[in-house]
Design a protein around this motif. Structure first.
Motif, PDB file in Angstrom:
ATOM      1  N   ALA A 121     -56.237 -49.168  74.744  1.00 45.81           N
ATOM      2  CA  ALA A 121     -55.484 -47.997  74.302  1.00 45.81           C
ATOM      3  C   ALA A 121     -56.163 -47.336  73.118  1.00 45.81           C
ATOM      4  O   ALA A 121     -56.986 -47.944  72.435  1.00 45.81           O
ATOM      5  CB  ALA A 121     -54.060 -48.391  73.919  1.00 45.81           C
ATOM      6  N   THR A 122     -55.802 -46.081  72.892  1.00 45.04           N
ATOM      7  CA  THR A 122     -56.178 -45.432  71.643  1.00 45.04           C
ATOM      8  C   THR A 122     -55.202 -45.931  70.578  1.00 45.04           C
ATOM      9  O   THR A 122     -54.331 -46.746  70.861  1.00 45.04           O
ATOM     10  CB  THR A 122     -56.078 -43.891  71.761  1.00 45.04           C
ATOM     11  N   ARG A 123     -55.325 -45.404  69.386  1.00 46.98           N
ATOM     12  CA  ARG A 123     -54.496 -45.918  68.306  1.00 46.98           C
ATOM     13  C   ARG A 123     -53.006 -45.613  68.448  1.00 46.98           C
ATOM     14  O   ARG A 123     -52.186 -46.498  68.203  1.00 46.98           O
ATOM     15  CB  ARG A 123     -55.033 -45.405  66.965  1.00 46.98           C
ATOM     16  N   LEU A 161     -55.673 -39.282  76.921  1.00 46.16           N
ATOM     17  CA  LEU A 161     -56.196 -39.383  75.550  1.00 46.16           C
ATOM     18  C   LEU A 161     -57.160 -38.227  75.330  1.00 46.16           C
ATOM     19  O   LEU A 161     -57.834 -37.782  76.262  1.00 46.16           O
ATOM     20  CB  LEU A 161     -56.867 -40.742  75.324  1.00 46.16           C
ATOM     21  N   SER A 162     -57.196 -37.718  74.094  1.00 50.36           N
ATOM     22  CA  SER A 162     -57.940 -36.478  73.866  1.00 50.36           C
ATOM     23  C   SER A 162     -59.435 -36.690  73.658  1.00 50.36           C
ATOM     24  O   SER A 162     -60.216 -35.759  73.817  1.00 50.36           O
ATOM     25  CB  SER A 162     -57.354 -35.746  72.656  1.00 50.36           C
ATOM     26  N   GLY A 163     -59.830 -37.904  73.300  1.00 53.92           N
ATOM     27  CA  GLY A 163     -61.247 -38.146  73.056  1.00 53.92           C
ATOM     28  C   GLY A 163     -61.655 -37.860  71.631  1.00 53.92           C
ATOM     29  O   GLY A 163     -62.717 -37.288  71.366  1.00 53.92           O
ATOM     30  N   PRO A 198     -59.603 -35.711  59.320  1.00 49.60           N
ATOM     31  CA  PRO A 198     -60.414 -36.409  60.329  1.00 49.60           C
ATOM     32  C   PRO A 198     -59.888 -36.208  61.748  1.00 49.60           C
ATOM     33  O   PRO A 198     -60.569 -36.533  62.712  1.00 49.60           O
ATOM     34  CB  PRO A 198     -60.290 -37.887  59.909  1.00 49.60           C
ATOM     35  N   GLU A 199     -58.666 -35.652  61.858  1.00 50.23           N
ATOM     36  CA  GLU A 199     -58.090 -35.413  63.182  1.00 50.23           C
ATOM     37  C   GLU A 199     -58.404 -34.010  63.690  1.00 50.23           C
ATOM     38  O   GLU A 199     -57.942 -33.616  64.759  1.00 50.23           O
ATOM     39  CB  GLU A 199     -56.566 -35.615  63.135  1.00 50.23           C
ATOM     40  N   ALA A 200     -59.180 -33.242  62.927  1.00 49.42           N
ATOM     41  CA  ALA A 200     -59.563 -31.904  63.392  1.00 49.42           C
ATOM     42  C   ALA A 200     -60.419 -32.049  64.646  1.00 49.42           C
ATOM     43  O   ALA A 200     -61.103 -33.059  64.811  1.00 49.42           O
ATOM     44  CB  ALA A 200     -60.331 -31.180  62.298  1.00 49.42           C
TER      45      ALA A 200
HETATM   46  C1  LIG Z   1     -60.659 -43.576  59.859  1.00 44.06           C
HETATM   47  C2  LIG Z   1     -59.996 -43.457  61.207  1.00 44.06           C
HETATM   48  C3  LIG Z   1     -60.175 -44.450  62.135  1.00 44.06           C
HETATM   49  C4  LIG Z   1     -59.610 -44.347  63.408  1.00 44.06           C
HETATM   50  N1  LIG Z   1     -59.836 -45.335  64.316  1.00 44.06           N
HETATM   51  C5  LIG Z   1     -59.393 -45.164  65.590  1.00 44.06           C
HETATM   52  C6  LIG Z   1     -59.685 -46.125  66.611  1.00 44.06           C
HETATM   53  O1  LIG Z   1     -60.308 -47.164  66.358  1.00 44.06           O
HETATM   54  N2  LIG Z   1     -59.239 -45.890  67.851  1.00 44.06           N
HETATM   55  C7  LIG Z   1     -58.525 -44.757  68.185  1.00 44.06           C
HETATM   56  O2  LIG Z   1     -58.170 -44.578  69.364  1.00 44.06           O
HETATM   57  N3  LIG Z   1     -58.213 -43.858  67.249  1.00 44.06           N
HETATM   58  C8  LIG Z   1     -58.623 -44.034  65.973  1.00 44.06           C
HETATM   59  N4  LIG Z   1     -58.285 -43.099  65.031  1.00 44.06           N
HETATM   60  C9  LIG Z   1     -57.347 -42.025  65.401  1.00 44.06           C
HETATM   61  C10 LIG Z   1     -58.030 -40.851  66.111  1.00 44.06           C
HETATM   62  O3  LIG Z   1     -58.512 -39.959  65.133  1.00 44.06           O
HETATM   63  C11 LIG Z   1     -57.033 -40.084  67.027  1.00 44.06           C
HETATM   64  O4  LIG Z   1     -55.900 -39.742  66.274  1.00 44.06           O
HETATM   65  C12 LIG Z   1     -56.574 -40.892  68.226  1.00 44.06           C
HETATM   66  O5  LIG Z   1     -57.669 -41.490  68.886  1.00 44.06           O
HETATM   67  C13 LIG Z   1     -55.827 -39.968  69.174  1.00 44.06           C
HETATM   68  O6  LIG Z   1     -55.314 -40.703  70.260  1.00 44.06           O
HETATM   69  P1  LIG Z   1     -55.001 -39.988  71.640  1.00 44.06           P
HETATM   70  O7  LIG Z   1     -56.221 -39.327  72.179  1.00 44.06           O
HETATM   71  O8  LIG Z   1     -54.344 -41.001  72.482  1.00 44.06           O
HETATM   72  O9  LIG Z   1     -53.885 -38.903  71.244  1.00 44.06           O
HETATM   73  P2  LIG Z   1     -53.946 -37.333  71.236  1.00 44.06           P
HETATM   74  O10 LIG Z   1     -55.122 -36.842  70.481  1.00 44.06           O
HETATM   75  O11 LIG Z   1     -52.612 -36.866  70.828  1.00 44.06           O
HETATM   76  O12 LIG Z   1     -54.196 -36.945  72.745  1.00 44.06           O
HETATM   77  C14 LIG Z   1     -53.249 -37.101  73.765  1.00 44.06           C
HETATM   78  C15 LIG Z   1     -53.835 -36.472  75.018  1.00 44.06           C
HETATM   79  O13 LIG Z   1     -53.013 -36.767  76.140  1.00 44.06           O
HETATM   80  C16 LIG Z   1     -52.995 -35.651  77.007  1.00 44.06           C
HETATM   81  N5  LIG Z   1     -51.778 -35.797  77.812  1.00 44.06           N
HETATM   82  C17 LIG Z   1     -50.481 -35.776  77.387  1.00 44.06           C
HETATM   83  N6  LIG Z   1     -49.659 -36.014  78.417  1.00 44.06           N
HETATM   84  C18 LIG Z   1     -50.415 -36.180  79.534  1.00 44.06           C
HETATM   85  C19 LIG Z   1     -50.134 -36.459  80.897  1.00 44.06           C
HETATM   86  N7  LIG Z   1     -48.874 -36.627  81.344  1.00 44.06           N
HETATM   87  N8  LIG Z   1     -51.171 -36.574  81.753  1.00 44.06           N
HETATM   88  C20 LIG Z   1     -52.444 -36.395  81.332  1.00 44.06           C
HETATM   89  N9  LIG Z   1     -52.767 -36.134  80.050  1.00 44.06           N
HETATM   90  C21 LIG Z   1     -51.767 -36.032  79.163  1.00 44.06           C
HETATM   91  C22 LIG Z   1     -53.014 -34.452  76.082  1.00 44.06           C
HETATM   92  O14 LIG Z   1     -53.538 -33.317  76.757  1.00 44.06           O
HETATM   93  C23 LIG Z   1     -53.932 -34.941  74.944  1.00 44.06           C
HETATM   94  O15 LIG Z   1     -55.273 -34.566  75.197  1.00 44.06           O
HETATM   95  C24 LIG Z   1     -58.821 -43.205  63.737  1.00 44.06           C
HETATM   96  C25 LIG Z   1     -58.624 -42.217  62.782  1.00 44.06           C
HETATM   97  C26 LIG Z   1     -59.184 -42.334  61.537  1.00 44.06           C
HETATM   98  C27 LIG Z   1     -58.962 -41.234  60.541  1.00 44.06           C
END
Ligand SMILES: Cc1cc2nc3c(=O)[nH]c(=O)nc-3n(C[C@H](O)[C@H](O)[C@H](O)COP(=O)(O)OP(=O)(O)OC[C@H]3O[C@@H](n4cnc5c(N)ncnc54)[C@H](O)[C@@H]3O)c2cc1C
Ligand SMILES: Nc1ncnc2c1ncn2[C@@H]1O[C@H](COP(=O)(O)O)[C@@H](O)[C@H]1O
Lengths: 324, 266
Positions: free
Chosen positions: A237-239, A270-272, B13-15
């Motif tokens: 999973a992502t965070r 996940l957004s990447g 960092p989330e930009a």
């Molecule tokens: C110093 C630091 C360290 C970090 N370390 C980590 C780490 O080790 N690992 C990590 O993962 N993150 C880490 N993060 C957090 C990272 O910056 C992001 O916030 C995080 O990865 C976002 O997770 P996400 O992509 O799941 O969520 P989001 O960015 O919110 O993305 C969710 C995505 O889901 C899509 N979506 C929603 N619903 C559906 C659906 N029904 N079907 C298909 N797509 C859908 C949306 O379009 C969106 O693109 C760190 C941040 C910092 C500042």
């Protein structure tokens, strides 16, 4: 061959060398051969068994073992004292440790005690005019930076799976000796709580099915579990799903989570974010499923589907079953 | 309890990654329009850890932010969350440090501003992702340090910490004074309340220079750094994603399976 050029800090579990330790020795061997120097490693633990011999088989010329019940759990001051002692005895030009739970805590302690520069989480090490150029990701992986240390020894921690281990060669020869050091102990270990999930370990899995915030709930992970099971893979999973308690936090992939490099990686909802990609960019095939066609994950994926994972996954699972 | 929290201001960092730009000639990150400055996320968790202790026992929470481009509304957020005092250490001579020179400057500032029992930092700052400063402050002050905490409690003059490791967590205890660095597993930082925001607006930060904290500027910032940045660059990614197009999502899912089978990755 000359003096010790490089000292690595090995980690072992139940008497077997951890994968990162072989990777460090692989990297060290390359640098040392170029410098015409030797590689030493230090192994700290309790019941290290054949890990010393294994370290030789993976490229060490000299192994220094601190094997004692007091090292059974990671004890920062005691471990740092041993590495500091090895650094004093051997005067290596370079010290390498892994960017692991132990290494990321231990290496800064040693660097400060030796008053030398440390580059953490390096993904590439090269020599230039006899000095080590250390490349590391910065700004969560949005940029890369090359560093050089202006002090000695030059120190780096190295990202898991970023370096290639040598093939294990039991015919290699090397000395295994013991090392000891006293330390001013401040940290008392109380207990360890293991939260490992069952099934294939995430970092060893050849197929990783990773879900992001868009999965929405613990139940949302069910189709991901099913797909992973079918493909003999693991779920990550992502965070956000970890922070929300939809999945164990040990399954987090990324800069501050696990580093995976499977043959096949599914990034679902996940957004990447760069900090996530830092943990999976080594995957050979990245498949992205996201309802937002502009999500950054499509910039790093090899296959992409735009749409709702809730509709796409069941069809994908059914087809995989059908194909057998 | 006297608690000190170190909070670094960083670009969000989330930009989106695409908004990230560098000035290659200067080896610096270029300010990007629309990217806000924020408190480094783990440092907000450090504040949360401090406030949880303050919730349970009489404590003073002092916050230190070091930098020359600090935005008042950003660095004041910890005050709005419930911290008591804010110290801004601003001096060109403290900029562009590495782990060692940054830790030296912060440790020097911490000693200057008063008594300390517990110092809390983030596990790593979200700009350069170094992850050394907490340990460095502890080494500089000659006190214990526990890294990557998900729970921080003060019991009987000791600090008891759950520290995150790859397959779970360890429970360890160190005597005070000590440094603890925290991770996101600690949980969501609290929101600033309206009352907190109004209170923070009235509070004055104490601004200090390198001379004010009594730092030897040969040991701070770039001058004191042992690690030298040679080159900053954006990694090249050969973005070639084969998009699976279909009439409806179900068909796309089936087509994806077929494609993966044909490519022999399944
Ligand atoms: C110093 C630091 C360290 C970090 N370390 C980590 C780490 O080790 N690992 C990590 O993962 N993150 C880490 N993060 C957090 C990272 O910056 C992001 O916030 C995080 O990865 C976002 O997770 P996400 O992509 O799941 O969520 P989001 O960015 O919110 O993305 C969710 C995505 O889901 C899509 N979506 C929603 N619903 C559906 C659906 N029904 N079907 C298909 N797509 C859908 C949306 O379009 C969106 O693109 C760190 C941040 C910092 C500042
Ligand atoms: N300039 C700074 N001002 C305040 N705190 C800082 C500063 N630099 C580092 N820190 C603290 O040290 C932690 C680790 O930073 P780093 O070692 O740079 O990754 C951060 O999370 C902060 O708590």
């Amino acid at each position: 061959m000359g003096e010790i050029g490089i000292l690595t800090v090995s980690e072992c579990t139940d008497g077997a060398l951890d994968a990162i330790s072989a990777e460090l020795l692989g990297a060290a061997r390359k640098l040392a051969d170029e410098l015409g120097q030797k590689v030493a490693t230090v192994i700290i633990g309790s019941g290290v068994g054949d890990a010393g011999k294994d370290a030789v088989a993976y490229g060490a010329d000299e192994v220094y073992v601190a094997d004692d019940a007091k090292y059974a759990n990671y004890q920062p001051e005691a471990y740092a004292a041993v590495v500091q002692q090895a650094a004093k005895d051997l005067s290596p030009a370079i010290i390498l440790a892994g960017q692991t739970s132990i290494g990321r805590d231990l290496a800064p302690r040693v660097a400060f005690k030796l008053q030398t520069g440390l580059s953490t989480d390096c993904i590439s090490l090269k020599l230039d005019a006899g000095r080590m150029i250390m490349s590391r990701a910065v700004y969560g992986g949005n940029a890369m930076a090359d560093y050089v240390s202006e002090s000695d020894p030059q120190m780096a921690t190295v990202r898991v799976k970023s370096q290639e281990a040598l093939a294990k060669d039991d015919s290699r020869s090397g000395d295994v000796k013991t090392i000891a050091a006293d330390a001013d102990i401040k940290t008392a270990f109380i207990e360890k709580v293991t939260e490992e999930v069952t099934g294939i370990k995430l970092e060893d899995a050849d197929v990783v099915v990773c879900g992001g915030r868009g999965i929405g709930s613990e139940e949302g992970f069910e189709p991901l579990n099913e797909l992973a099971k079918m493909l003999h893979g693991a779920v990550g999973a992502t965070r956000p799903p970890c922070d929300n308690g939809w999945i164990a936090s040990t399954q987090q992939i990324g800069l501050t989570g696990k580093i995976v490099s499977p043959t096949l990686y599914f990034g679902i909802a996940l957004s990447g974010a760069s900090q996530h990609i830092a943990g999976c960019s080594g995957a050979k095939n990245i498949v992205a499923i996201n309802k937002d066609d502009e999500a950054n994950i499509f910039n790093v994926a090899h296959y992409g589907v735009v749409g709702d994972y809730k509709k796409i996954l069941p069809a994908l699972i059914a087809k995989v079953k059908e194909l057998g | 309890m006297n608690i000190v929290v170190c909070c670094k201001q960083v670009p969000d960092p989330e930009a989106p990654p695409a908004s990230f730009k560098i000035d290659a000639a200067a080896n610096k990150v270029a300010p990007a329009p629309g990217v806000n400055q924020v408190i480094s996320p783990f440092d907000e968790q450090a504040i949360e850890a401090a406030l949880r202790i303050k919730d349970g026992q009489e404590s003073t929470v002092r916050v230190i932010s070091m930098g020359t481009d600090l935005v008042s509304d950003v660095v004041k957020k910890p005050l709005a969350m419930g911290a008591d005092e804010l110290y801004l250490i601003q001096d060109e001579a403290l900029n562009d440090g590495d782990g060692i020179s940054t830790a030296y400057a912060l440790a020097t500032a911490i000693k200057k501003i008063g008594e300390y029992d517990l110092i809390i930092c983030g596990r790593q700052a979200a700009d350069w992702d170094v992850g050394q400063t907490g340990v460095g402050i502890a080494e500089e002050l000659g006190i214990a340090c526990v890294t990557v905490a998900k729970k921080v409690e003060v019991v009987d003059g000791k600090v008891r910490v759950e520290r995150v490791v790859a397959d779970g967590y360890e429970v360890v205890e160190v005597p005070l004074p000590a440094v603890v660095t925290v991770s996101n597993e600690l949980g969501e930082p609290r929101y600033a309340t309206l009352k907190g925001i109004m209170g923070a607006a009235k509070k004055q930060a104490t601004v200090m220079s390198a001379a004010d904290i009594g730092a030897d500027t040969a040991k701070t910032g770039k001058a004191g750094a042992k690690s030298k940045l040679l080159k900053l660059y954006i990694p090249v990614r050969e973005g070639k994603c084969e998009m699976i197009e279909a009439e409806d999502p179900a068909e796309a899912g089936a087509l994806l399976a077929q494609k993966l089978r044909e490519a022999k990755v399944l």
